[in-house]
Design a protein around this motif. Structure first.
Motif, short mmCIF file in Angstrom:
data_model
loop_
_atom_site.label_atom_id
_atom_site.label_comp_id
_atom_site.label_asym_id
_atom_site.label_seq_id
_atom_site.Cartn_x
_atom_site.Cartn_y
_atom_site.Cartn_z
N ASN A 23 0.81 -1.22 0.00
CA ASN A 23 0.00 0.00 0.00
C ASN A 23 0.85 1.27 0.00
O ASN A 23 0.35 2.35 -0.32
N ARG A 41 1.17 1.27 -7.11
CA ARG A 41 0.02 2.17 -7.24
C ARG A 41 0.00 2.83 -8.61
O ARG A 41 -1.06 3.00 -9.21
N ASN A 75 -3.95 8.74 -4.99
CA ASN A 75 -4.38 8.50 -3.62
C ASN A 75 -5.84 8.11 -3.51
O ASN A 75 -6.42 8.14 -2.42
N PRO A 78 -8.78 5.90 -2.76
CA PRO A 78 -8.90 4.71 -1.90
C PRO A 78 -9.18 3.42 -2.67
O PRO A 78 -8.95 2.33 -2.14
N GLU A 127 -6.40 0.92 -2.75
CA GLU A 127 -5.93 0.30 -1.51
C GLU A 127 -6.14 -1.21 -1.49
O GLU A 127 -7.18 -1.71 -1.92
N THR A 176 -7.08 -3.92 0.89
CA THR A 176 -7.78 -3.79 2.17
C THR A 176 -7.45 -4.88 3.19
O THR A 176 -7.75 -4.74 4.37
N PHE A 231 -3.02 2.61 4.11
CA PHE A 231 -3.02 3.30 2.82
C PHE A 231 -2.46 4.69 3.02
O PHE A 231 -3.14 5.61 3.49
#
Length: 221
Positions: A137, A143, A157, A159, A162, A164, A218
């Motif tokens: 993360n 990412r 950024n 979510p 992410e 989880t 995250f």
């Protein structure tokens, strides 16, 4: 998880375990599925057969290995080969599941030889997975890869990018494994099959889906 995701994940795992001392003084080699040698693959398959072969035969039939071999060689799997004196005495494998409904590190297998069980190594490996989730993360490389892939995302950024938590599948008849995961904070996934009671008799599904959320990992890049 495709090959590039696996490469990123494997690099992160190698960085995490570098110089780390594991219980029972085992060595851990990190390798992507497509780079796994035939010898190491066969050692993993043999260990799986020794540990769960009877259950697989009951649930999947005598030809269960045919399907399992294909699964274990899927692109995107990362293997942690647990070795003693250069020989495999256990292994863990995982991939990343990322789609509209799930965003998980998915644990495919965690298999140990008898001499390594009940000594804390299994719990140590599950804890390691949580660290891996946190580092994934925090990975700009991963990412950015997902940011470029999912066209609807316009912020690194977001979510949605992410991971989880951790998910896995466990045979309902494998009571020791089920209890092990429960002790370590895993619970039923919302879509998991459940036991049914009919006329005071319990009917179990062949497997359960379990998950554990890994919170507050995250980070903003």
């Amino acid at each position: 998880m495709d090959g590039l995701e696996a490469t990123i994940a494997a690099k992160i795992v190698r960085s995490i375990i570098k110089d780390k001392k594991f219980k029972e003084n085992v060595d851990i080699e990190v390798i992507e599925s497509e780079k796994l040698s035939d010898e190491d693959f066969n050692s993993c398959l043999t260990l799986l057969d020794q540990n769960l072969g009877m259950l697989y035969t009951i649930i999947k039939g005598h030809d269960w290995k045919t399907e399992k071999v294909d699964e274990m060689k899927e692109e995107g799997l990362v293997y942690l080969l647990i070795k003693e004196n250069g020989k495999i005495s256990g292994f863990l494998s995982f991939n990343l599941v990322k789609d509209d409904e799930l965003s998980l590190l998915y644990l495919y297998e965690i298999q140990l030889m008898p001499q390594l069980r009940n000594k804390g190594l299994g719990t140590e490996l599950l804890n390691l997975l949580e660290i891996i989730v946190k580092e994934l993360n925090a990975s700009r490389e991963l990412r950015k890869l997902w940011f470029d892939y999912f066209e609807e995302i316009n912020d690194l950024n977001d979510p949605y990018l992410e991971i989880t938590g951790i998910g896995l599948t466990v045979f309902s008849q494998n009571n020791k494994a089920f209890e092990f995961y429960q002790r370590n904070g895993y619970d039923f996934h919302i879509d998991s099959p459940r036991d049914r009671i009919l006329r005071n008799k319990v009917f179990k599904p062949s497997y359960y889906l379990l998950e554990k959320h890994v919170k507050d990992t995250f980070v903003k890049l």
